[in-house]
Design a protein around this motif. Structure first.
Motif, PDB file in Angstrom:
ATOM      1  N   GLY A  95      18.628   9.106   1.097  1.00 38.82           N
ATOM      2  CA  GLY A  95      18.448   7.976   1.990  1.00 38.82           C
ATOM      3  C   GLY A  95      17.699   6.820   1.363  1.00 38.82           C
ATOM      4  O   GLY A  95      18.007   6.388   0.250  1.00 38.82           O
ATOM      5  N   ASP A  96      16.671   6.325   2.097  1.00 30.48           N
ATOM      6  CA  ASP A  96      15.982   5.121   1.629  1.00 30.48           C
ATOM      7  C   ASP A  96      15.037   5.375   0.464  1.00 30.48           C
ATOM      8  O   ASP A  96      14.359   4.449   0.001  1.00 30.48           O
ATOM      9  CB  ASP A  96      15.249   4.429   2.778  1.00 30.48           C
ATOM     10  CG  ASP A  96      14.135   5.268   3.389  1.00 30.48           C
ATOM     11  OD1 ASP A  96      13.825   6.352   2.841  1.00 30.48           O
ATOM     12  OD2 ASP A  96      13.573   4.838   4.414  1.00 30.48           O
ATOM     13  N   ARG A  99      16.288   3.363  -4.357  1.00 28.65           N
ATOM     14  CA  ARG A  99      15.903   1.947  -4.340  1.00 28.65           C
ATOM     15  C   ARG A  99      16.043   1.335  -5.738  1.00 28.65           C
ATOM     16  O   ARG A  99      16.094   2.045  -6.741  1.00 28.65           O
ATOM     17  CB  ARG A  99      14.454   1.779  -3.873  1.00 28.65           C
ATOM     18  CG  ARG A  99      14.151   2.419  -2.534  1.00 28.65           C
ATOM     19  CD  ARG A  99      12.700   2.221  -2.149  1.00 28.65           C
ATOM     20  NE  ARG A  99      12.339   3.015  -0.975  1.00 28.65           N
ATOM     21  CZ  ARG A  99      11.138   3.017  -0.413  1.00 28.65           C
ATOM     22  NH1 ARG A  99      10.153   2.266  -0.938  1.00 28.65           N
ATOM     23  NH2 ARG A  99      10.899   3.764   0.649  1.00 28.65           N
ATOM     24  N   LYS A 115      17.318  -1.109  -0.980  1.00 31.10           N
ATOM     25  CA  LYS A 115      16.920   0.174  -0.398  1.00 31.10           C
ATOM     26  C   LYS A 115      18.104   0.706   0.386  1.00 31.10           C
ATOM     27  O   LYS A 115      18.641   0.024   1.254  1.00 31.10           O
ATOM     28  CB  LYS A 115      15.699   0.015   0.503  1.00 31.10           C
ATOM     29  CG  LYS A 115      15.252   1.309   1.159  1.00 31.10           C
ATOM     30  CD  LYS A 115      13.879   1.190   1.786  1.00 31.10           C
ATOM     31  CE  LYS A 115      13.856   0.250   2.964  1.00 31.10           C
ATOM     32  NZ  LYS A 115      12.529   0.271   3.642  1.00 31.10           N
ATOM     33  N   ALA A 116      18.536   1.909   0.058  1.00 34.52           N
ATOM     34  CA  ALA A 116      19.707   2.478   0.711  1.00 34.52           C
ATOM     35  C   ALA A 116      19.440   2.660   2.205  1.00 34.52           C
ATOM     36  O   ALA A 116      18.381   3.148   2.602  1.00 34.52           O
ATOM     37  CB  ALA A 116      20.085   3.806   0.077  1.00 34.52           C
ATOM     38  N   ALA A 117      20.414   2.286   3.000  1.00 34.48           N
ATOM     39  CA  ALA A 117      20.281   2.394   4.452  1.00 34.48           C
ATOM     40  C   ALA A 117      20.894   3.672   4.998  1.00 34.48           C
ATOM     41  O   ALA A 117      20.469   4.181   6.039  1.00 34.48           O
ATOM     42  CB  ALA A 117      20.920   1.182   5.128  1.00 34.48           C
TER      43      ALA A 117
END
Length: 336
Positions: A95-96, A99, A115-117
């Motif tokens: 997940g987040d 980055r 940042k991955a959503a």
């Protein structure tokens, strides 16, 4: 793909390098390093766990160690630098925790650029064609590899259109072991290698990720822990991939393959090389590193052992000289 063991894993044409003269260097940290980028004979960067990075500007005589503010829980599996001041860090995580950060002042400050959503995201590697244009690779989501791109030095990172994302085999992913599962070369070529599926494969784009071809390889695969870990080229046609099964680090066999046609076809080579997670061209030889140590080869088909240290990454600069990095702050220099 999450790569747990602190085992090992760049490529430009370099001047001949005297190998076998590895020298440990003092880096004041216990972080496990996986990211490594050699800018030149004086400047290199490494990155790793606990939000840690380190930089030398004097050929390794001294290393300045730092952490990215607010990133103490992140694992920086990748670093890509453009000199002593400008560098990118990519953290791999669910997940987040995936980055991208950038510094333009030698690591004094870092700006988070991406940042991955998606909670299913897991990014593995980052590569650049030049200071403006780059690509980052993530494991498959809904059956397709994830790719984000920048054309403005990271000011914006945009996902590639879903229709161009290459489809994955069941269980297939990339290994976030040393930032060498993905490589960018020339004006627009990019390659990435995979494991975890029934076949270890190489994906190649000639247009900065807008379209992709894929080739099967003879590198060991078929289980989650096996496949191709690293890819490097010495010119536009000739390259190597290395890998194997990281859960069987001493096992030899289908761990290295070569191409002479830019990655369209791959031939299995020396069956005596153990598992390796990174390979680089050192000007006149290939150097591969892994859990069992470092090896060198002039042709990729016959390897000699250099040492038995545990390294996660290896790289050489365009003028010769290089470094290897590994667990617990291990950094070694060669050819200087």
């Amino acid at each position: 793909m999450k790569y747990v063991p602190v085992a090992a894993m760049m490529c430009g044409l370099a001047a001949p390098v005297a190998l076998g003269q590895w020298r440990a260097q003092a880096v004041d940290t216990k972080a496990d390093f996986r990211g490594l980028w050699v800018v030149g004979p004086d400047v290199a960067w490494v990155s790793g766990t606990a939000g840690t990075f380190a930089r030398t500007t004097d050929g390794g005589k001294t290393w300045a160690v730092g952490t990215v503010r607010g990133a103490a829980a992140l694992d920086f599996r990748a670093v890509r630098a453009f000199g002593a001041d400008t560098a990118y860090l990519l953290s791999a995580g669910p997940g987040d925790a995936s980055r991208v950060y950038k510094t333009t002042d030698g690591g004094k400050s870092w700006a988070m650029q991406f940042k991955a959503a998606n909670p299913a995201a897991f990014f593995d590697a980052i590569a650049f064609w030049d200071e403006k244009a780059g690509l980052a690779l993530g494991d498959p989501i809904d059956g397709r590899f994830q790719l984000i791109a920048t054309s403005d030095g990271g000011a914006t990172w945009a996902p590639l259109a879903p229709r161009v994302l290459p489809p994955a085999l069941p269980g297939e992913a990339a290994f976030a072991a040393s930032n060498t599962c993905l490589v960018a070369r020339g004006e627009s070529d990019a390659w990435f290698v995979t494991g975890g599926g029934k076949t270890a494969r190489v994906f190649h784009s000639r247009d900065r990720g807008r379209t992709w071809d894929v080739s099967d390889t003879p590198v060991a695969a078929g289980v989650e822990s096996a496949g191709a870990f690293s890819i490097a080229f010495r010119d536009k046609d000739h390259g190597l991939i290395v890998g194997g099964d990281y859960r069987k680090p001493g096992e030899t066999g289908a761990t290295v393959a070569a191409t002479s046609d830019g990655g369209r076809t791959w031939t299995r080579l020396d069956k005596r090389l153990p598992f390796c997670s990174a390979v680089a061209w050192a000007g006149e030889r290939w150097v591969a590193v892994g859990t069992s140590g470092a090896h060198a080869s002039r042709d990729g088909d016959a390897w000699e052992r250099l040492d038995r240290e545990n390294y996660n990454s290896v790289g050489f600069g365009p003028a010769g000289g290089g470094w290897a990095a590994g667990p617990k702050g291990r950094v070694a220099a060669v050819g200087r």
